[in-house]
Enzyme design. Structure first.
Site, PDB file in Angstrom:
ATOM      1  N   ASP A   1     -67.315   7.659   5.035  1.00 15.34           N
ATOM      2  CA  ASP A   1     -65.895   7.551   5.388  1.00 15.34           C
ATOM      3  C   ASP A   1     -65.277   8.947   5.397  1.00 15.34           C
ATOM      4  O   ASP A   1     -65.262   9.641   4.368  1.00 15.34           O
ATOM      5  CB  ASP A   1     -65.184   6.666   4.365  1.00 15.34           C
ATOM      6  CG  ASP A   1     -63.814   6.190   4.830  1.00 15.34           C
ATOM      7  OD1 ASP A   1     -63.306   6.734   5.828  1.00 15.34           O
ATOM      8  OD2 ASP A   1     -63.252   5.288   4.197  1.00 15.34           O
ATOM      9  N   ASP A   2     -64.788   9.373   6.553  1.00 18.61           N
ATOM     10  CA  ASP A   2     -64.109  10.671   6.706  1.00 18.61           C
ATOM     11  C   ASP A   2     -65.032  11.856   6.427  1.00 18.61           C
ATOM     12  O   ASP A   2     -64.544  12.936   6.064  1.00 18.61           O
ATOM     13  CB  ASP A   2     -62.879  10.762   5.786  1.00 18.61           C
ATOM     14  CG  ASP A   2     -61.747   9.855   6.212  1.00 18.61           C
ATOM     15  OD1 ASP A   2     -61.913   9.113   7.195  1.00 18.61           O
ATOM     16  OD2 ASP A   2     -60.685   9.893   5.554  1.00 18.61           O
TER      17      ASP A   2
ATOM     18  N   CYS B   1     -60.052   5.159  11.010  1.00 25.36           N
ATOM     19  CA  CYS B   1     -60.893   4.135  10.389  1.00 25.36           C
ATOM     20  C   CYS B   1     -60.988   2.802  11.129  1.00 25.36           C
ATOM     21  O   CYS B   1     -62.064   2.392  11.565  1.00 25.36           O
ATOM     22  CB  CYS B   1     -60.413   3.866   8.963  1.00 25.36           C
ATOM     23  SG  CYS B   1     -60.328   5.328   7.920  1.00 25.36           S
TER      24      CYS B   1
ATOM     25  N   ARG C   1     -64.322   1.426  13.247  1.00 28.97           N
ATOM     26  CA  ARG C   1     -65.190   0.367  12.730  1.00 28.97           C
ATOM     27  C   ARG C   1     -65.250  -0.821  13.683  1.00 28.97           C
ATOM     28  O   ARG C   1     -66.276  -1.497  13.784  1.00 28.97           O
ATOM     29  CB  ARG C   1     -64.713  -0.042  11.330  1.00 28.97           C
ATOM     30  CG  ARG C   1     -64.940   1.078  10.325  1.00 28.97           C
ATOM     31  CD  ARG C   1     -64.064   0.986   9.081  1.00 28.97           C
ATOM     32  NE  ARG C   1     -64.126   2.246   8.369  1.00 28.97           N
ATOM     33  CZ  ARG C   1     -65.013   2.538   7.418  1.00 28.97           C
ATOM     34  NH1 ARG C   1     -65.893   1.612   7.037  1.00 28.97           N
ATOM     35  NH2 ARG C   1     -65.030   3.724   6.851  1.00 28.97           N
TER      36      ARG C   1
ATOM     37  N   LYS D   1     -66.585  -0.840   2.688  1.00 31.45           N
ATOM     38  CA  LYS D   1     -65.256  -0.930   3.308  1.00 31.45           C
ATOM     39  C   LYS D   1     -65.323  -1.649   4.652  1.00 31.45           C
ATOM     40  O   LYS D   1     -66.140  -1.320   5.503  1.00 31.45           O
ATOM     41  CB  LYS D   1     -64.707   0.484   3.486  1.00 31.45           C
ATOM     42  CG  LYS D   1     -63.386   0.583   4.224  1.00 31.45           C
ATOM     43  CD  LYS D   1     -62.947   2.033   4.294  1.00 31.45           C
ATOM     44  CE  LYS D   1     -61.820   2.245   5.269  1.00 31.45           C
ATOM     45  NZ  LYS D   1     -61.420   3.663   5.366  1.00 31.45           N
TER      46      LYS D   1
ATOM     47  N   HIS E   1     -62.006  -2.967   6.642  1.00 31.87           N
ATOM     48  CA  HIS E   1     -60.839  -2.374   7.320  1.00 31.87           C
ATOM     49  C   HIS E   1     -60.636  -2.887   8.746  1.00 31.87           C
ATOM     50  O   HIS E   1     -60.174  -2.158   9.618  1.00 31.87           O
ATOM     51  CB  HIS E   1     -60.916  -0.844   7.314  1.00 31.87           C
ATOM     52  CG  HIS E   1     -59.562  -0.219   7.137  1.00 31.87           C
ATOM     53  ND1 HIS E   1     -59.379   1.136   7.003  1.00 31.87           N
ATOM     54  CD2 HIS E   1     -58.321  -0.776   7.058  1.00 31.87           C
ATOM     55  CE1 HIS E   1     -58.098   1.402   6.851  1.00 31.87           C
ATOM     56  NE2 HIS E   1     -57.424   0.247   6.882  1.00 31.87           N
TER      57      HIS E   1
ATOM     58  N   SER F   1     -58.854   0.692   2.950  1.00 33.45           N
ATOM     59  CA  SER F   1     -59.123   1.948   2.244  1.00 33.45           C
ATOM     60  C   SER F   1     -58.582   1.929   0.820  1.00 33.45           C
ATOM     61  O   SER F   1     -57.581   1.272   0.522  1.00 33.45           O
ATOM     62  CB  SER F   1     -58.501   3.124   2.992  1.00 33.45           C
ATOM     63  OG  SER F   1     -59.063   3.281   4.263  1.00 33.45           O
TER      64      SER F   1
ATOM     65  N   HIS G   1     -63.356   9.412   1.597  1.00 29.08           N
ATOM     66  CA  HIS G   1     -61.934   9.199   1.840  1.00 29.08           C
ATOM     67  C   HIS G   1     -61.149   9.546   0.574  1.00 29.08           C
ATOM     68  O   HIS G   1     -61.597   9.277  -0.540  1.00 29.08           O
ATOM     69  CB  HIS G   1     -61.710   7.732   2.220  1.00 29.08           C
ATOM     70  CG  HIS G   1     -60.402   7.444   2.883  1.00 29.08           C
ATOM     71  ND1 HIS G   1     -59.197   7.590   2.234  1.00 29.08           N
ATOM     72  CD2 HIS G   1     -60.104   7.000   4.134  1.00 29.08           C
ATOM     73  CE1 HIS G   1     -58.210   7.252   3.056  1.00 29.08           C
ATOM     74  NE2 HIS G   1     -58.737   6.889   4.221  1.00 29.08           N
TER      75      HIS G   1
ATOM     76  N   ASP H   1     -67.527   7.445  10.038  1.00 31.83           N
ATOM     77  CA  ASP H   1     -66.616   6.704  10.906  1.00 31.83           C
ATOM     78  C   ASP H   1     -65.753   7.606  11.771  1.00 31.83           C
ATOM     79  O   ASP H   1     -65.370   7.252  12.885  1.00 31.83           O
ATOM     80  CB  ASP H   1     -65.748   5.740  10.083  1.00 31.83           C
ATOM     81  CG  ASP H   1     -64.822   6.429   9.099  1.00 31.83           C
ATOM     82  OD1 ASP H   1     -65.046   7.610   8.772  1.00 31.83           O
ATOM     83  OD2 ASP H   1     -63.863   5.772   8.624  1.00 31.83           O
ATOM     84  N   ASN H   2     -65.393   8.776  11.265  1.00 25.16           N
ATOM     85  CA  ASN H   2     -64.584   9.734  12.023  1.00 25.16           C
ATOM     86  C   ASN H   2     -64.680  11.083  11.335  1.00 25.16           C
ATOM     87  O   ASN H   2     -65.361  11.229  10.314  1.00 25.16           O
ATOM     88  CB  ASN H   2     -63.126   9.273  12.153  1.00 25.16           C
ATOM     89  CG  ASN H   2     -62.499   8.811  10.856  1.00 25.16           C
ATOM     90  OD1 ASN H   2     -62.255   7.618  10.656  1.00 25.16           O
ATOM     91  ND2 ASN H   2     -62.278   9.738   9.937  1.00 25.16           N
TER      92      ASN H   2
ATOM     93  N   LYS I   1     -59.662  14.342  11.697  1.00 23.42           N
ATOM     94  CA  LYS I   1     -59.425  12.899  11.735  1.00 23.42           C
ATOM     95  C   LYS I   1     -58.062  12.614  12.362  1.00 23.42           C
ATOM     96  O   LYS I   1     -57.073  13.292  12.095  1.00 23.42           O
ATOM     97  CB  LYS I   1     -59.464  12.355  10.310  1.00 23.42           C
ATOM     98  CG  LYS I   1     -59.022  10.910  10.168  1.00 23.42           C
ATOM     99  CD  LYS I   1     -59.030  10.502   8.702  1.00 23.42           C
ATOM    100  CE  LYS I   1     -58.481   9.084   8.524  1.00 23.42           C
ATOM    101  NZ  LYS I   1     -58.548   8.631   7.118  1.00 23.42           N
TER     102      LYS I   1
END
Length: 512
Positions: free
Chosen positions: A38-39, A78, A82, A142, A144, A166, A236, A288-289, A309
């Protein structure tokens, strides 16, 4: 809500196909494990150039497999990202967008605790598609993509353990500052039941590891192939790590968090090997990003890439991606082919011998030929969206920015005609704009592709927009996901969320 008639008919057709050909092939059906950070930025791992980070298990995957240098997320943030992963589609098609204009759109970037929208039940997810092929499908971590009747079990997956959104969307664990007090403590779900609230971040990744191991064991016991998405909350913000991993990295807490995630990945890989599944399993690692660099030293590193992001500059959408599969993917290889997170669904379905849904556009491509090193990417163009705005297009080595906007400021979109054009193979940092006069053919080709693409684009309803006080106040209906039900633990939070959301509801009603 039930699935649409078209999806039901598709299920029936696929099930019939498998009944007919169940014994036609002696090849063992492969498993798939996707590790999703994540991130995590393009420059956060040693495999992608970070000088002080350590991640021995991800490094081992890289040594045993292939590293992609031009792999793109489906979106720069996010929830839509996803959605792209589990559907193989541009998120705007699924409605994982806001319909609000600037500047209100800044408030509707992802799903929040009081969001009533979600990934539509008319979408075919990886879990949906694999069910007729007798796969076990699970998401650990996660989600989301909605929690009001839209958790993973409601969207085709057999098992879910993790957070609905998140860990910064709740207080606690997020520090209780101005706006955050209206959100209840972040819950942990097992399937559709809350098993912990608020989440204990110090034990969360350890719990994910154990849940992943147990999911694999159940699939083996049931003699089923499996798809497992390990969707970590690290890195994150707010950053966290188990005390055993604190002060391990010279980078500080973000480095510690990466080490803990890496250790979990190693434990899952060791378990696959112990179960004799290593050679039967495609393993993918990505994020994810891009890194959220507005968070400074806590937000990660995008290396040489511009942006972060939330933006469609490379730093927001180009991700680390490593894949391994002994005997199928050549160890230690590097690919500069363009690929996308949306390619995961078509690749998984190809491996499972499941045809793509024929009643909708699937934007991803089977990327196994790229992973094997036997063919080029199937993508002539990649279209990069922010909500319903087509912001950038990748074509060969070129990238054209039609619109730009900062990830987190209050600035509006800036339209570019002619588009800002970059040669990413020469200038991955997007530092030097090419002169449009010298690249008329390239720009005309991109404009023609945009016109054709937009003519066939159908946006789904804006699922990020609906909000409701009932999501937290109707304590009699567990299907409404009552997060603020532990009043004796969180009395201040509960009273504040009721009053704040009732004020929002009243204001919304007064404005029509």
């Amino acid at each position: 809500a039930g699935k649409s008639e078209k999806i039901a008919m598709w299920y029936t057709a696929i099930a019939a196909l498998f009944c007919t050909f169940a014994f036609a092939s002696a090849v063992k059906t492969p498993n798939v494990v996707v590790f999703l950070a994540d991130d995590l930025g393009f420059g956060d791992l040693p495999a992608y150039g970070h000088p002080t980070q350590v991640s021995p298990n991800i490094d081992k995957l890289r040594a045993n497999g292939i590293k992609l240098t031009q792999f793109y997320s489906g979106a720069p943030i996010c929830s839509p990202s996803r959605g792209a992963l589990v559907t193989g589609r541009i998120p705007a098609r699924s409605g994982i967008v806001t319909g609000h204009p600037w500047p209100e759109d800044n408030l509707f970037r992802v799903f929040y605790p009081y969001s009533t929208g979600g990934l539509p039940d008319t979408e075919v997810t990886i879990g949906d598609a694999l069910r007729p092929a007798n796969y076990s499908s699970g998401i650990i971590g996660k989600w989301h993509l909605g929690h009001n009747g839209a958790l993973p079990n409601d969207r085709g997956f057999d098992y879910f353990y993790g957070l609905p959104y998140s860990q910064d969307e709740g207080c606690p664990p997020y520090p209780c500052k101005w706006w955050s007090h209206i959100w209840p403590g972040v819950p942990v779900y097992r399937n559709d039941q809350i098993v912990e609230q608020p989440v204990n971040l110090s034990t969360l990744t350890e719990a994910y590891t154990q849940e992943g191991v147990e999911f694999i064991d159940r699939a083996v016991s049931d003699e089923k192939p499996f798809f497992l998405l390990m969707a970590y909350d690290q890195v994150h913000v707010p950053l966290f790590a188990n005390p055993a991993f604190l002060n391990k990295s010279p980078r500080g807490l973000i480095g510690d968090a990466i080490i803990e995630m890496d250790t979990s990945i190693g434990a899952i890989m060791d378990h696959l090997k112990a179960k004799g599944l290593e050679e039967d399993t495609l393993v993918i690692f990505t994020s994810d990003n891009g890194a959220w660099t507005d968070q400074k030293q806590f937000g990660g590193n995008n290396g040489m890439l511009r942006g972060q992001k939330g933006e469609t500059w490379e730093g927001g959408i180009r991700e680390p991606m490593i894949a391994a599969w002994p005997g199928v993917i050549k160890p230690g290889t590097i690919s500069h082919e363009v690929a996308s997170m949306m390619d995961i669904l078509p690749t998984v379905l190809k491996l499972a011998d499941v045809p793509l849904p024929a009643d909708r556009v699937i934007d991803g491509q089977d990327m196994l030929p790229v992973l094997k090193g036997v063919d080029d990417s199937g993508h002539e163009f990649l279209f990069h969206y922010r909500d319903r705005h087509l912001c950038a297009v990748r074509y060969k080595q070129y990238k054209a920015h039609l619109k730009t906007r900062s990830g987190w400021g209050m600035d509006p979109y800036i339209n570019h005609d002619p588009p800002l054009l970059f040669d990413l193979e020469n200038d991955p940092s997007e530092a030097y704009t090419l002169d449009a006069k010298d690249y008329k053919d390239v720009i005309n080709t991109i404009k023609a592709a945009v016109a054709q693409h937009e003519a066939g684009m159908k946006f789904g309803p804006a699922e990020l927009d609906p909000l409701s006080v009932n999501i937290v106040s109707n304590v009699s209906n567990t299907r409404l996901r009552v997060f603020c039900c532990i009043v004796h633990v969180l009395p201040f939070v509960c009273s504040q969320i009721f009053s704040s959301l009732h004020r929002y509801h009243a204001a919304s009603s007064n404005t029509g």
